[in-house]
Design an enzyme around this catalytic site. Structure first.
Site, PDB file in Angstrom:
ATOM      1  N   ASP A 117       0.898  -1.196  -0.005  1.00 15.91           N
ATOM      2  CA  ASP A 117       0.021   0.046  -0.071  1.00 15.91           C
ATOM      3  C   ASP A 117       0.693   1.080  -0.180  1.00 15.91           C
ATOM      4  O   ASP A 117       2.000   1.158   0.504  1.00 15.91           O
ATOM      5  CB  ASP A 117      -0.941  -0.070   1.316  1.00 15.91           C
ATOM      6  N   GLU A 118       0.291   2.298  -0.337  1.00 19.05           N
ATOM      7  CA  GLU A 118       0.840   3.798  -0.286  1.00 19.05           C
ATOM      8  C   GLU A 118       2.146   3.830  -0.990  1.00 19.05           C
ATOM      9  O   GLU A 118       3.131   4.426  -0.357  1.00 19.05           O
ATOM     10  CB  GLU A 118       0.900   4.147   1.117  1.00 19.05           C
TER      11      GLU A 118
END
Length: 533
Positions: free
Chosen positions: A338-339
């Site tokens: 993620d991210e």
């Protein structure tokens, strides 16, 4: 043991029958209502809600003569000893665990329609019987039995309450096979004892998966022999600049073993290619420019990335996954994903395409945050969706397409079951980037229909993550988890037909005294009719 009585046998039987009828509430005419403390907890007042509840007949009363009867197998005996360990301190009764005798509380394994985790609980004046096909099912049945007893049963000193179990039958099995909770030990480090305490709390609500977030920008928490500075340096701090810490391999094995004793499977997470500053600070060669950044103790995200083009990156990934997989008996290994804002889309796809087969090589199944669906999830992979109502339609459609193509989905919508979201603007702990999440909002959604375009058959379950930017002690964990964790557990376990806020809030309110007896710090939401203290 036989006892002498001054009454005749016939009179004794009559008096016993009258007492049982009175305890069951059958005699009401001309009699004052029984005090609340002497009544059995209603059979259906359980969280998560059982699949089927059929109240019937008088209750069973646990007495000094009660025994816990088990089959001959070691696994059933262990569950019996676990139950005895809960009941003995508060009742003061010996409660021997034995294969002999009749009546009492019986735990046994048998073939039947119970599935991998279901059970049948039958109660009457003759005793309580718990039947399941597996030891996990028996263990979950024990959690239900706990909740059918007064909350004071959880205390560690002798209590005066009568120990009645309402009469009837509960037949129960989970809706979803994956029912998880995540604990972030990277932003702030939590000791083995603190993790074990949380495991016990998860087990009470039939959660079967503990996802440990073991690495992030602020700290690396698991020993890797081939890269020792990951912990000695990368694990030396945490958010705010505190001391940090890490788990030795022995520590990690202890957590895994304790979780297994409570029928939870540990899913370790090494977040990559982003959220990696602790690793980048520990080893300069993992950076594209060969320069190690300083350790990081803030809370911003998205600025770090492994160097996707370097061969040493994949040596590092292989070593970490190999050593962690060897420590982990469970099926899954979480690779984050993620991210990764500092990684180009092309590099992200190339990285995930190269790393997922490494997980399979060491015998594990990949889990990743739902951004994994923007790459090429391998067959059998799970994507953990953490979006919210405001997540773009394109991103949701990407997840739905992957689900239709065979990727399993674990649901963790941030504005529903991220346990670190503030309850209200006045909540002392937590964050609010996904909004304020009161107890009703956390509970009032259906995992089977939540994401448009995702077939219900693709939903593997629900997980409630707890990120620790603002949490430093067990009381903080508990305050943010309770009461919302119980709702997430019910969404994962109970049939959709049982999901009703008005009835749930009443059952939830009954958990408050139990949490108090267990020493659990919790948020007394005004949305829940808690009993007066």
């Amino acid at each position: 043991m036989r006892r002498n009585h001054s009454t005749t046998p016939r009179l004794t039987r009559v008096l016993g029958s009258l007492l049982l009828l009175a305890a069951a509430g059958v005699f009401t005419v001309g009699a004052a209502p029984a005090p609340r403390a002497t009544q059995a907890t209603p059979l259906g007042r359980v969280v998560p809600a059982p699949a089927s509840v059929r109240p019937a007949g008088p209750p069973y009363r646990i007495t000094p003569d009660t025994s816990i009867r088990v089959d001959g197998s070691d696994e059933v005996r262990r569950t019996g000893e676990y139950l005895a360990g809960i009941l003995r301190p508060s009742t003061g009764y010996p409660l021997p665990v034995t294969e002999q005798g009749a009546g009492g509380i019986r735990l046994h394994l048998a073939d039947g329609p119970y599935g991998a985790e279901g059970y049948r609980l039958t109660s009457g004046p003759w005793g309580v019987s718990l039947t399941a096909s597996t030891s996990a099912g028996l263990f979950h049945g024990v959690q239900t039995l706990r909740q059918l007893l007064p909350a004071s049963v959880e205390r560690k000193s002798v209590q005066a309450a009568p120990w009645r179990v309402a009469g009837g039958i509960i037949e129960d099995r989970p809706r979803f096979a994956y029912r998880g909770a995540m604990l972030d030990v990277s932003r702030h480090f939590f000791t083995v004892a603190q993790v074990e305490r949380y495991i016990d709390q998860l087990a009470l609500y039939k959660i079967n998966t503990l996802h440990l977030h073991l690495s992030d920008d602020q700290g690396w928490r698991i020993a890797v022999d081939s890269w020792p500075r990951l912990t000695t340096y990368g694990g030396s701090t945490q958010v705010g600049g505190g001391r940090g810490g890490f788990y030795t391999k022995a520590d990690y094995r202890k957590i895994v073993g304790y979780a297994a004793s409570r029928h939870l499977e540990v899913v370790p997470e090494i977040d990559m290619p982003g959220h990696t500053n602790a690793a980048l600070a520990s080893y300069a060669q993992l950076n594209c420019d060969g320069k190690a950044p300083p350790l990081y103790t803030g809370t911003q995200v998205g600025f770090s990335s492994l160097c996707v083009s370097k061969a040493v990156t994949y040596d590092f990934v292989d070593d970490v996954i190999r050593e962690l997989a060897a420590l982990t008996p469970g099926r899954y290994l979480h690779i984050g994903g993620d991210e990764a804002h500092s990684t180009s889309h092309a590099d992200y796809v190339a990285f995930m395409d190269r790393v997922q087969p490494v997980v399979a090589e060491y015998g594990k199944t990949v889990i990743g945050w739902h951004q994994l669906t923007g790459a090429h999830p391998v067959p059998g992979a799970l994507a953990q969706y953490w979006g919210q109502d405001g997540t773009s339609a394109a991103e949701k459609a990407q997840v739905a397409e992957a689900a239709r193509n065979g990727t399993g989905i674990v649901l963790s919508p941030a504005d529903r079951v991220y346990l670190d979201m503030k309850y209200t603007a006045a909540t002392r702990l937590g964050t609010k980037w996904a909004g304020l999440v009161e107890v009703k909002r956390s509970y009032d959604w259906d995992p089977g229909t939540y994401l448009p375009g995702v077939p219900a058959s693709a939903v593997r379950g629900v997980e409630a993550p707890l990120w620790s930017e603002t949490l430093t002690k067990s009381a903080d964990i508990e305050y943010m988890a309770f009461p919302r964790l119980a709702g997430a557990a019910e969404l994962g376990w109970s049939p959709a037909a049982t999901h009703d806020w008005d009835t749930y809030r009443t059952r939830l309110a009954a958990q408050g005294p139990r949490w108090t007896a267990l020493g659990i710090t919790y948020y007394r939401s005004p949305q829940v009719p808690w009993p007066a203290s």
